[in-house]
Enzyme design. Sequence first.
Site, mmCIF file in Angstrom:
data_model
loop_
_atom_site.group_PDB
_atom_site.id
_atom_site.type_symbol
_atom_site.label_atom_id
_atom_site.label_comp_id
_atom_site.label_asym_id
_atom_site.label_seq_id
_atom_site.Cartn_x
_atom_site.Cartn_y
_atom_site.Cartn_z
ATOM 1 N N GLU A 136 -9.314 1.108 -10.029
ATOM 2 C CA GLU A 136 -9.816 2.702 -9.723
ATOM 3 C C GLU A 136 -8.758 3.484 -10.315
ATOM 4 O OE1 GLU A 136 -12.458 2.143 -5.902
ATOM 5 O OE2 GLU A 136 -10.891 3.293 -5.640
ATOM 6 N N TYR A 142 0.904 -1.201 0.233
ATOM 7 C CA TYR A 142 -0.238 0.132 0.103
ATOM 8 C C TYR A 142 1.055 1.252 -0.111
ATOM 9 C CZ TYR A 142 -3.530 3.223 0.823
ATOM 10 O OH TYR A 142 -4.808 4.138 0.932
ATOM 11 N N HIS A 201 -11.499 7.043 5.558
ATOM 12 C CA HIS A 201 -10.713 6.026 5.221
ATOM 13 C C HIS A 201 -10.263 5.250 6.236
ATOM 14 C CE1 HIS A 201 -9.151 8.761 1.804
ATOM 15 N NE2 HIS A 201 -9.184 7.307 1.154
ATOM 16 N N ARG A 239 -3.694 8.624 -9.089
ATOM 17 C CA ARG A 239 -3.157 7.357 -8.205
ATOM 18 C C ARG A 239 -4.186 6.278 -8.645
ATOM 19 N NH1 ARG A 239 -5.453 5.563 -3.410
ATOM 20 N NH2 ARG A 239 -3.530 4.358 -3.115
ATOM 21 N N ASN A 261 -5.984 2.566 -7.778
ATOM 22 C CA ASN A 261 -6.220 1.689 -6.472
ATOM 23 C C ASN A 261 -6.814 0.414 -7.082
ATOM 24 O OD1 ASN A 261 -6.400 0.792 -3.872
ATOM 25 N ND2 ASN A 261 -7.994 1.884 -3.584
ATOM 26 N N TYR A 278 -9.245 -7.609 3.421
ATOM 27 C CA TYR A 278 -9.693 -6.136 3.015
ATOM 28 C C TYR A 278 -10.153 -5.882 1.766
ATOM 29 C CZ TYR A 278 -10.019 -1.088 2.138
ATOM 30 O OH TYR A 278 -10.284 -0.033 1.768
ATOM 31 N N LYS A 279 -9.490 -6.412 0.856
ATOM 32 C CA LYS A 279 -10.015 -6.271 -0.742
ATOM 33 C C LYS A 279 -11.045 -7.414 -1.195
ATOM 34 C CE LYS A 279 -5.989 -3.632 -2.212
ATOM 35 N NZ LYS A 279 -6.518 -2.521 -2.731
#
Lengths: 347, 314
Positions: A265, A37, A193, A223, A225, A316-317
């Site tokens: 994203e 990350y 967040h 950026r 994601n 988390y993903k």
Amino acid sequence: MTMQFNDETFRGDYTYHNSQKAIRRFPFPFDQDAYMYSVNIEQHPGGPEGSPFEVMFDVDEHYVAEMKDREITLAEDPLRCQSLPHMELAGWDLLELIMVSKARDYPELFTLHRDGNDWHWINKPLGIEKKFTFLDPTTLPCGPMEYITRQTQGDFALLHERDGNLWMDAGMVTSQADWSLDFDVGMNFFEWHAPVPKARKMGVFDKALKFLLSVGQDQSYRRLNWTLTVNPRLDTSPETYHKWGPEKRSVTPENVGRKQFLRVELQTFFRLPRSNALAFPIRCYLANLEDLAGQPKWGRRLHRVLRDIDPTLAEYKGFAVNQEMIVDYLSQFDDGAPTSPGIFPDG
Amino acid sequence: MKLALKVTEIEQLSPLVKRFRFEDPKGASLPVFSGGAHITVEMPEGDTIRRNSYSLISDPYDGSGYEIAVRREDRGRGGSLYMHRKLSEGDDITVSTPANLFQLDLRARKHVLIGGGIGITPFLSQLKQLDMEQKPFELHYAARSREEAAGLKLLPKAAHIHVHLSEEGARMDLGAILDGQPMGTHVYTCGPEGLIAAVADQAARLGWPKSTVHSEAFTAPPPGEPFDVVIASTGQTVTVKADQSLLEALEAAKVEINYSCRGGVCGRCRTKVIACEGRILHNDHWLSIEERAAQKDIMPCMSRFKGTRLELDL
Ligand code: FES
């Protein structure tokens, strides 16, 4: 050159598909064989010709179908588009930014004539022609942010700066991966967040906030994601989890290549001139494992990244349950050969 | 990004204040901005470039030109003297794109703007924005005398615009201004520190929430005695001249450093201090009292140093 728009769906029978061209230009998010990350920020726009980074607001073969999908989501849940009253000016700023950019970057698809505040907008792919007065909301069928984001791919958050923080006070959110507008309107940068594991501890958000507050009027950044989803579904919001959550269990070793999608994203940041608000468009790109593995470099790398990823991030993903199946499937594309640096495919 | 513009108008507003107008040489439209925004103006002199930030006073939605008002500070570093003495109509000038550290909070039911002296400048663009947005507001402008009140020429005559000239016996009464304002009113102050403190005080006494009280105290960096700093990464020593800010000296020595406001309010230039034998003269509005006392951080846009050794983490 005119663009061909796909006839496809993002729900039900899921006929969403990528052409060869769309696969080659997919914003593959991994620039090395491991994932960490980080706040990987670059200037935007700017990138190889034909890439989704080339212009401010990328328009691709999914445009028309995505806008139809947004219409369906909004009809079911109008609260996916919200704007607190003080954000109307930011909505006009955003409308101007998008209309001016699209008319400049895609003259065969979009036209904008401006005579002072008398504007004339033509959107050919969606068959829209509209004369209106800039900054006069009574001349549009809905608020300016809603009007323009019903015609622009991606989710949008408009952030108001005050007390040294950013507050999400307006947004259009119909294709979010892991957050919900209803939950987030009025929340500040840290609050929305909060669920990202590890990042808070690493001080990533303090740095990111500092960075965002310093974005100037003439600068814009991006950026990438990513996450994984089963089926090419745009609307994977917490509110509709009951509709798409169970689909995770429909994945088998036979269909994983076609059913498991990498969801990327492309997040961009713009400082808006009149309102001094920040616009935060979040554009979603989807490609299944089979299509991605067609690019040998991506097949190898994706295997390595998803095999070695930190387990809390896999959780988390949202793909921890299927991780083994995914990695097994991808292993056939990984011959152990080294990969070239950067995100773009070889050859 | 920088904008290469031309000086198209200079007007003497009062004995000490001049108004400048800048336009694109080819008549191109400049980026519009938000009320309260400022630009940074470059003033090349010899081998250094001095940069001062000034509030924009022109209509924020009018891209045909930018206007600023500059007060001559005879004891300053020379930035305002450059603007007053060296600059003529037709000259080239380089400025930054607008940035805003003093924006209106558009959630407010009503806006009360209080400007003292040259502190009137950010409100001149804000009141145009408020007019256009049709938001209720009142503006109070305090100056010593009619002669010194440069803002008089720039303010429209209207019932909600109040001028307080102390020499004519019309001192500003903050209690009367703030008391009885509707709930949800925000107050904005720009001017001398004393005025900002007095408004904050009055608002607190009337129970206004802190988030409704805004101020901007941006001043140009003060001159002072010359001093040396050591750059930790290279070991290089940089001398800061009397009429230079530390930030300007670092820029002249090609040391990479961030900035935006150049007036000690945005926090961008904050730099870690590795060694300090002496006293940092903190002139910024960013660091807290404790941070100042610790002498572990410095804001190079405003602050100076007196002592034998100052080493910066750059
Ligand atoms: S540049 Fe803004 S505080 Fe120094």
